[in-house]
Design an enzyme around this catalytic site. Structure first.
Site, short mmCIF file in Angstrom:
data_model
loop_
_atom_site.label_atom_id
_atom_site.label_comp_id
_atom_site.label_asym_id
_atom_site.label_seq_id
_atom_site.Cartn_x
_atom_site.Cartn_y
_atom_site.Cartn_z
N CYS A 163 0.80 -1.23 0.00
CA CYS A 163 0.00 0.00 0.00
C CYS A 163 0.84 1.28 0.00
O CYS A 163 0.29 2.38 -0.06
CB CYS A 163 -0.96 -0.02 1.18
SG CYS A 163 -1.95 -1.53 1.23
N LYS A 335 -9.68 8.01 2.72
CA LYS A 335 -10.13 6.62 2.58
C LYS A 335 -11.52 6.42 3.17
O LYS A 335 -12.17 5.41 2.88
CB LYS A 335 -9.15 5.67 3.25
CG LYS A 335 -7.83 5.50 2.50
CD LYS A 335 -6.96 4.44 3.17
CE LYS A 335 -5.60 4.35 2.50
NZ LYS A 335 -4.76 5.53 2.78
#
Length: 415
Positions: A163, A335
């Site tokens: 990530c 997010k």
């Protein structure tokens, strides 16, 4: 050392299939979470995700070309094309030997791999593989495709650090330009991980939220009731170049990149260091390279995936970095709207951070109602609505499985 600026942006995300719509929906606080449509998710503990909406590959590619490309490569090519157009790059007038592509994916052509193995088993293990099988699954196939499409012969490779991948791509592109090895780089990341095997694997790790009844509010960074991340898909692309190159082209400049920090937690293959050691070192390194003190930072786009340990370790690292600064920077977690795009997440968050620096607007953190009691009330977490704030410097953080940590410093462009 040359100055490095951002001159083009491109995106296809769960809340917008281009940069304009993506940014508008970030500011509005729109959630991209919906029940999975790609396959029947009823047998899984997690049945929702942040999918790209209204996507038809034949709008962007002819049928023959689409068959040669995994979904992650399709997304990446779409985002890269938008960024190239946005930057008004005319490759016929430029030295393409000095234009590179550094573009990431955390897991590459996962959908293709899964489909081919299923077909293999259903054909009684007869080897009837697609001739494009290998080129569709390799993560570096996308960076190669962007270069081939545009005739770009500079540096070309694919950092793969889970990530943190696309944030490291941007940092590496920044370094190559700063050192004078190339003039322009198309950089970013792409991911298409919403498949049965991926959902099954992440749920087996107990990494994802299982809030199937209230999926639109499941991604709730910093909330004491958070229960895991919401997976997402899409791509973000940036054109970054030397300031000299941008001025020669009379390019529009969104922001400047002044520092990048990379480190390792050296702690656990999936869990972040509980005290945020790697996160702290990445932010500290980025600030040192930018030659600024922590108090110069006005805003942080946090990694903040909505996991128990991850959110707290990042906050501890920020708290340590800014312990002598009474005016803490504003923090948000995009997010909460886009979900977690794995290897592409750093790129779409870099775009959001760039636009915040450019416009002095900070998107909200949505869904967070009851802040974890372990998080100090000194932090402004940008809850529920966009903020207006003068931003000179901003940070964007990304952390990946394996303990990879990466931070970028963005600065408002001043002549």
């Amino acid at each position: 050392m040359r100055r490095v600026v951002i001159t083009g942006l491109g995106a296809i995300t769960p809340i917008g299939n281009n940069v304009k719509v993506y940014w508008q929906n970030l500011l509005k606080g729109i959630s991209g979470a919906e029940k999975i449509t790609r396959f029947d998710p009823s047998k899984f503990k997690t049945q929702f995700a942040c999918e790209v909406k209204n996507y038809d590959p034949l709008v962007y590619f002819d049928k023959k070309e689409a068959r040669k490309l995994d979904r992650f490569s399709q997304y990446g090519l779409i985002a890269a094309e938008e960024a190239i157009k946005d930057a008004k790059l005319e490759f016929s007038k430029l030295d393409t030997n000095r234009i590179g592509v550094i573009f990431s994916s955390g897991i590459g052509g996962f959908e293709t791999f899964e489909d081919e193995i299923v077909q293999y088993t259903q054909n009684n293990f007869r080897p009837r593989f697609n001739p494009f099988f290998i080129t569709k699954i390799i993560p570096n196939g996308l960076s190669g495709a962007i270069a081939i499409k545009n005739g770009l012969r500079g540096i070309n490779y694919t950092p793969v650090t889970a990530c943190a991948s696309s944030t490291q791509s941007i940092i590496h592109a920044f370094n190559y330009i700063k050192l004078g090895k190339v003039d322009i780089v198309i950089t970013g990341g792409s991911e298409a991980p919403i498949t049965e095997a991926s959902i099954g694997g992440f749920t087996a790790m107990k990494a994802m939220s299982t809030n199937n009844e209230n999926y639109s509010i499941a991604s709730k960074p910093f909330d004491k009731n958070r229960d895991g991340f919401v997976i997402g898909e899409g791509s973000g692309a940036l054109v970054i170049e030397s300031l000299d190159s941008a001025i020669r082209r009379n390019a529009t400049i969104y922001a400047e990149i002044t520092g990048g920090g990379e480190s390792s937690d050296a702690y656990h293959i999936t869990g972040t260091h509980p005290e945020g050691l790697g996160a702290y070192l990445a932010m500290e390194g980025a600030l040192k390279e930018a030659n600024i003190l922590p108090e110069k930072i006005d805003y942080i786009n946090a990694h903040a995936t909505s996991t128990g340990i991850g959110d707290l370790s990042e906050i501890k690292a920020i708290e340590k970095l800014f312990e002598h600064n009474p005016e803490k920077p504003q923090i948000n977690a995009t997010k909460s709207m886009t979900g977690h795009l794995l290897g592409a997440t750093g790129a779409i968050e870099a775009i959001a951070t760039t636009l915040s620096v450019k416009t002095n607007m900070i998107p909200p953190t949505i869904n967070t109602i009851d802040i974890d009691e372990n998080i100090s009330k000194d932090f402004n977490l940008s809850l529920h609505k966009k903020s207006i704030k003068q931003i000179e410097y901003a940070l964007s953080n990304s952390f990946g499985f394996g303990g990879h940590c990466a931070t970028i410093v963005f600065k408002k462009y001043n002549n």
